[in-house]
Design an enzyme around this catalytic site. Structure first.
Site, PDB file in Angstrom:
ATOM      1  CG  ASP A 130      -2.041  -0.979   1.130  1.00 44.91           C
ATOM      2  OD1 ASP A 130      -2.173  -1.614   0.075  1.00 44.91           O
ATOM      3  OD2 ASP A 130      -2.788  -1.124   2.114  1.00 44.91           O
ATOM      4  CG  MET A 131       1.908   3.442  -3.029  1.00 44.93           C
ATOM      5  SD  MET A 131       3.658   3.634  -2.624  1.00 44.93           S
ATOM      6  CE  MET A 131       4.356   2.210  -3.471  1.00 44.93           C
ATOM      7  NE  ARG A 178      -6.084  -2.076  -2.937  1.00 40.05           N
ATOM      8  CZ  ARG A 178      -5.372  -2.315  -1.841  1.00 40.05           C
ATOM      9  NH1 ARG A 178      -4.839  -1.318  -1.172  1.00 40.05           N
ATOM     10  NH2 ARG A 178      -5.195  -3.545  -1.410  1.00 40.05           N
TER      11      ARG A 178
END
Length: 325
Positions: A130-131, A178
């Site tokens: 995830d960022m 995503r």
């Protein structure tokens, strides 16, 4: 945008985070997290799998500034991987580098990520990195680049509000991505500031990756975006095995089931653990309309009082700072 600022401010309040961690279940947190421990999370995952829905699992954690805490988080994620393998669950892992020590030491965090990637690779389990906010963005991409030299079970997130997202999505087009709008408050020199700009860029990125990318996870609760994607893939003859819709656990449950029953790949983002508060506030910041989707399930009179007082204090603090400038 004021409401977004409020939720972001609340998400970064360590006192409120600790309070919510202590009283989470009493405040209704069970409606937005899939349990406080791994046993409960696996039960929730298997229930979703039985309905034709896959899962991405987030072992929640905030404010990690000690190596011991990061190591504990790494070990917990390894336990999740083992549980997914043992139960043959249709699930993969989402994790945040900051939880694994990015704010402590880059090399330390990289080694934690490497151990997780190796274990997941052994079992054929996908890992989504995830960022987070802009200051952590490039180091996180650097770690993805480094780990990808040895492992091909990795993907990441592209945040539509960043100007650099066009370059990033092209660079990582051969990864499972995503696509999200973005949930942090970022300065105007690196990110779009208006809802209209962000929404437009979000659709552009989705369309580009559907046409050019490996696999696209479309993370949204907005039925308008979902209907647009349905029409777009039909017009461009894009196979359903090239994309999935994603929503958060506890949000728009009927629509999740509906999309899965229509034959679309659907993945629920399944967070678990006591450390739910910051995660939930950022989801509300990302799209304040999310508040309406879970209000009846989550917000009791007691919850409203706590968050209302906190929001009032936050706004008062902002006004005071402006007057003192």
């Amino acid at each position: 945008m004021v409401l977004k600022d409020v939720f972001i401010g609340l998400s970064q309040n360590q006192f409120l985070n600790n309070t919510a961690k202590k009283y989470g279940l009493k405040l209704g947190a069970q409606s937005v997290v899939a349990g406080t421990n791994l046993t409960e999370a696996i039960k929730s995952i298997k229930e979703l799998n039985a309905k034709g829905i896959s899962c991405t699992v987030d072992n929640l954690g905030e404010f990690v500034f000690e190596k011991s805490e990061a190591t504990e988080a790494k070990n917990q994620i390894l336990e999740v991987i083992e549980a997914i393998h043992e139960h043959q669950a249709d699930a993969h892992i989402s994790l945040k580098p900051s939880q694994l020590g990015l704010d402590i030491d880059y090399s330390f965090c990289l080694e934690n990520l490497r151990e997780i990637a190796a274990r997941a690779y052994q079992y054929g389990i996908f890992i989504n990195i995830d960022m987070e906010d802009y200051n952590r963005l490039q180091p996180s991409f650097d770690m993805l680049d480094e780990l990808s030299k040895d492992y091909d079970n990795l993907g990441t997130v592209i945040q539509a509000y960043f100007f650099r997202a066009d370059d990033d999505i092209e660079k990582y087009k051969n990864y499972r991505l995503r696509i999200v709008k973005g949930a942090y408050k970022e300065p105007e020199d690196v990110a779009f500031q208006t809802k209209e700009e962000i929404d437009k860029h979000y659709i552009q990125l989705i369309e580009w990756h559907l046409l050019n990318g490996k696999f696209t996870s479309i993370a949204t609760h907005d039925h308008r975006v979902i209907n647009h994607v349905k029409q777009f893939v039909k017009e461009h003859q894009i196979s359903n095995d090239k994309f999935e819709f994603q929503m958060l656990y506890g949000f728009r449950k009927e629509m999740q089931l509906e999309l899965a029953s229509e034959g679309y790949n659907f993945c629920t983002y399944v967070p678990f653990g006591h450390d739910w508060y910051g995660y939930f506030m950022r989801r509300l910041a990302e799209r304040p309309q999310n508040l309406n989707l879970v209000a009846k399930q989550v917000f009791t009179k007691k919850t409203n009082t706590i968050i209302g007082v906190a929001a009032g204090a936050f706004l008062l603090g902002r006004l005071t700072k402006r007057r003192n400038k």
